[in-house]
Design an enzyme around this catalytic site. Sequence first.
Site, PDB file in Angstrom:
ATOM      1  N   ARG A  45       0.842  -1.211   0.000  1.00 60.90           N
ATOM      2  CA  ARG A  45       0.000   0.000   0.000  1.00 60.90           C
ATOM      3  C   ARG A  45       0.871   1.252   0.000  1.00 60.90           C
ATOM      4  O   ARG A  45       0.540   2.272  -0.574  1.00 60.90           O
ATOM      5  CB  ARG A  45      -0.957  -0.017   1.198  1.00 60.90           C
ATOM      6  CG  ARG A  45      -1.793   1.238   1.327  1.00 60.90           C
ATOM      7  CD  ARG A  45      -3.107   1.025   2.095  1.00 60.90           C
ATOM      8  NE  ARG A  45      -3.004   0.103   3.207  1.00 60.90           N
ATOM      9  CZ  ARG A  45      -2.440   0.413   4.403  1.00 60.90           C
ATOM     10  NH1 ARG A  45      -1.952   1.604   4.621  1.00 60.90           N
ATOM     11  NH2 ARG A  45      -2.412  -0.490   5.368  1.00 60.90           N
ATOM     12  N   TYR A  97     -15.310  19.206 -15.199  1.00 60.96           N
ATOM     13  CA  TYR A  97     -15.847  17.846 -15.285  1.00 60.96           C
ATOM     14  C   TYR A  97     -16.938  17.643 -14.211  1.00 60.96           C
ATOM     15  O   TYR A  97     -16.771  18.086 -13.063  1.00 60.96           O
ATOM     16  CB  TYR A  97     -14.678  16.875 -15.086  1.00 60.96           C
ATOM     17  CG  TYR A  97     -15.082  15.443 -14.841  1.00 60.96           C
ATOM     18  CD1 TYR A  97     -15.880  14.756 -15.753  1.00 60.96           C
ATOM     19  CD2 TYR A  97     -14.658  14.777 -13.702  1.00 60.96           C
ATOM     20  CE1 TYR A  97     -16.244  13.448 -15.512  1.00 60.96           C
ATOM     21  CE2 TYR A  97     -15.013  13.462 -13.462  1.00 60.96           C
ATOM     22  CZ  TYR A  97     -15.812  12.807 -14.377  1.00 60.96           C
ATOM     23  OH  TYR A  97     -16.174  11.512 -14.145  1.00 60.96           O
ATOM     24  N   ASP A 168      -6.030  20.463 -13.628  1.00 62.02           N
ATOM     25  CA  ASP A 168      -6.522  19.167 -14.082  1.00 62.02           C
ATOM     26  C   ASP A 168      -6.246  19.106 -15.577  1.00 62.02           C
ATOM     27  O   ASP A 168      -6.924  19.748 -16.377  1.00 62.02           O
ATOM     28  CB  ASP A 168      -8.030  19.030 -13.788  1.00 62.02           C
ATOM     29  CG  ASP A 168      -8.557  17.656 -14.189  1.00 62.02           C
ATOM     30  OD1 ASP A 168      -7.914  16.985 -15.011  1.00 62.02           O
ATOM     31  OD2 ASP A 168      -9.634  17.264 -13.685  1.00 62.02           O
ATOM     32  N   LYS A 193      -7.645   8.213 -19.158  1.00 61.18           N
ATOM     33  CA  LYS A 193      -7.931   8.817 -20.466  1.00 61.18           C
ATOM     34  C   LYS A 193      -6.763   8.627 -21.445  1.00 61.18           C
ATOM     35  O   LYS A 193      -6.340   7.501 -21.641  1.00 61.18           O
ATOM     36  CB  LYS A 193      -8.307  10.282 -20.247  1.00 61.18           C
ATOM     37  CG  LYS A 193      -9.417  10.484 -19.199  1.00 61.18           C
ATOM     38  CD  LYS A 193     -10.690   9.819 -19.634  1.00 61.18           C
ATOM     39  CE  LYS A 193     -11.898   9.992 -18.758  1.00 61.18           C
ATOM     40  NZ  LYS A 193     -11.786   9.932 -17.323  1.00 61.18           N
TER      41      LYS A 193
HETATM   42  N1  PLP Z   1     -10.935  15.038 -14.436  1.00 59.60           N
HETATM   43  C1  PLP Z   1     -11.450  15.051 -15.672  1.00 59.60           C
HETATM   44  C2  PLP Z   1     -11.273  16.266 -16.537  1.00 59.60           C
HETATM   45  C3  PLP Z   1     -12.142  13.949 -16.157  1.00 59.60           C
HETATM   46  O1  PLP Z   1     -12.669  13.968 -17.387  1.00 59.60           O
HETATM   47  C4  PLP Z   1     -12.302  12.822 -15.315  1.00 59.60           C
HETATM   48  C5  PLP Z   1     -13.058  11.631 -15.759  1.00 59.60           C
HETATM   49  O2  PLP Z   1     -13.762  11.646 -16.742  1.00 59.60           O
HETATM   50  C6  PLP Z   1     -11.760  12.851 -14.023  1.00 59.60           C
HETATM   51  C7  PLP Z   1     -11.061  13.973 -13.629  1.00 59.60           C
HETATM   52  C8  PLP Z   1     -11.927  11.701 -13.072  1.00 59.60           C
HETATM   53  O3  PLP Z   1     -11.157  10.621 -13.469  1.00 59.60           O
HETATM   54  P1  PLP Z   1     -11.512   9.084 -13.124  1.00 59.60           P
HETATM   55  O4  PLP Z   1     -12.716   8.736 -13.893  1.00 59.60           O
HETATM   56  O5  PLP Z   1     -10.282   8.349 -13.535  1.00 59.60           O
HETATM   57  O6  PLP Z   1     -11.746   9.017 -11.648  1.00 59.60           O
END
Ligand code: PLP
Length: 372
Positions: A45, A97, A168, A193
């Site tokens: 972990r 998001y 982000d 992604k």
């Molecule tokens: N940030 C953005 C811009 C995203 O598009 C996403 C998911 O679609 C996330 C964060 C969250 O990622 P995860 O789905 O891997 O938890």
Amino acid sequence: MHFNTKLVINANREANEAGDVVNPIHISTTYEQRFQKELRYFYGRGENPTREHLEKTLASLEDAKFGLCFSSGQAAGAAIGSLLVPGDIIVSSSDIYGGTHLLFKEFKQRGIDVKLSPLTSPTSVRRLLEQRVKVVWLETPTNPLLEVSDIHEISTICKEKGILLVVDNTLAGPVVQKPIHLGADISLYSTTKSIAGHCDVIGGALILNNEAVHQRLFEYRTATGGIPSPFDCYLIQRGLKTMAVRVEREVETATKIVHFLETHPRVEKVIFPSTHNGIQKEIVRKQMAFPGSIVSFYYEGNVERFLDKLRIFTVAVSLGGANSLIECPAKMTHRPVPEAHRKQLGITDNLIRISVGLEDFRDLMGDLDAAL
Ligand code: PLP
């Protein structure tokens, strides 16, 4: 070493007995202490060599000191909350998001306030930064409207005021844009992604330079346990090797799709970073190597019927995979955003978002043409 070489080679150069070209997947949950020359590995972990290889590679992509992998992008985002105490404020881009809205709701329950604002002008950002603001959280390009914020300008203001700038960078990805190079303190990724790139693994990462912040985040992750499995780390590492070629092809196809949509009578307006105007265009030129592979557009017609007719595009949330995905943000990714806020931003029921994948562009355009 150049960026494309780092994607392939960085993590493979560790000495190993067989001379594996691909890093071994270390599945052990615990480690024999007697065999370690320098005691470094205790329990999976906290420490894992496969995860550490990936972290090293990810950090190197932005020439940063540290990478920290999490079980998802959301888990990486939640870790930022561990740097804050009740009464602190996060100032964030308003077009973000949908899941980040949910995360902010959780933060608010713990007494951390969140103020949403467009953050497209550095002057307006400066006005928002009162004393209790501890984090500026940028999404650029925003999701799904693809507006851009000047990372470098905003980072200069944040540094002056001792505020942490988190970007982000999931939507752009590190091929398109490198927030740490531009002055951000932390690059946040959903590695689910374009980094992993095949819609087959969920993961997240934070990339940063500050040792004390890294230590705090590392302790938080060890305490709360939001780690990716060794096999997931391997899949993400594997995806990374082809990330640049994938993204470059996707950008090429996305650009062709934009030209096609712009002249289509059923399309009201197309949004793509390379077609921005004025200051927005200037910011794209300054900080993005490519316009990316996400295209948004307003459709003049019945959205449900349109989506239903598609055969090559998959109607699904997410982005950055080999398969082209299409969605209606108001009904899918951005459903958690209150309707009034959505309308105010322009996330209307006829806004469509495409994530362009690796299929032949003729098939993708043919599919859109038939459905439109
Ligand atoms: N940030 C953005 C811009 C995203 O598009 C996403 C998911 O679609 C996330 C964060 C969250 O990622 P995860 O789905 O891997 O938890």
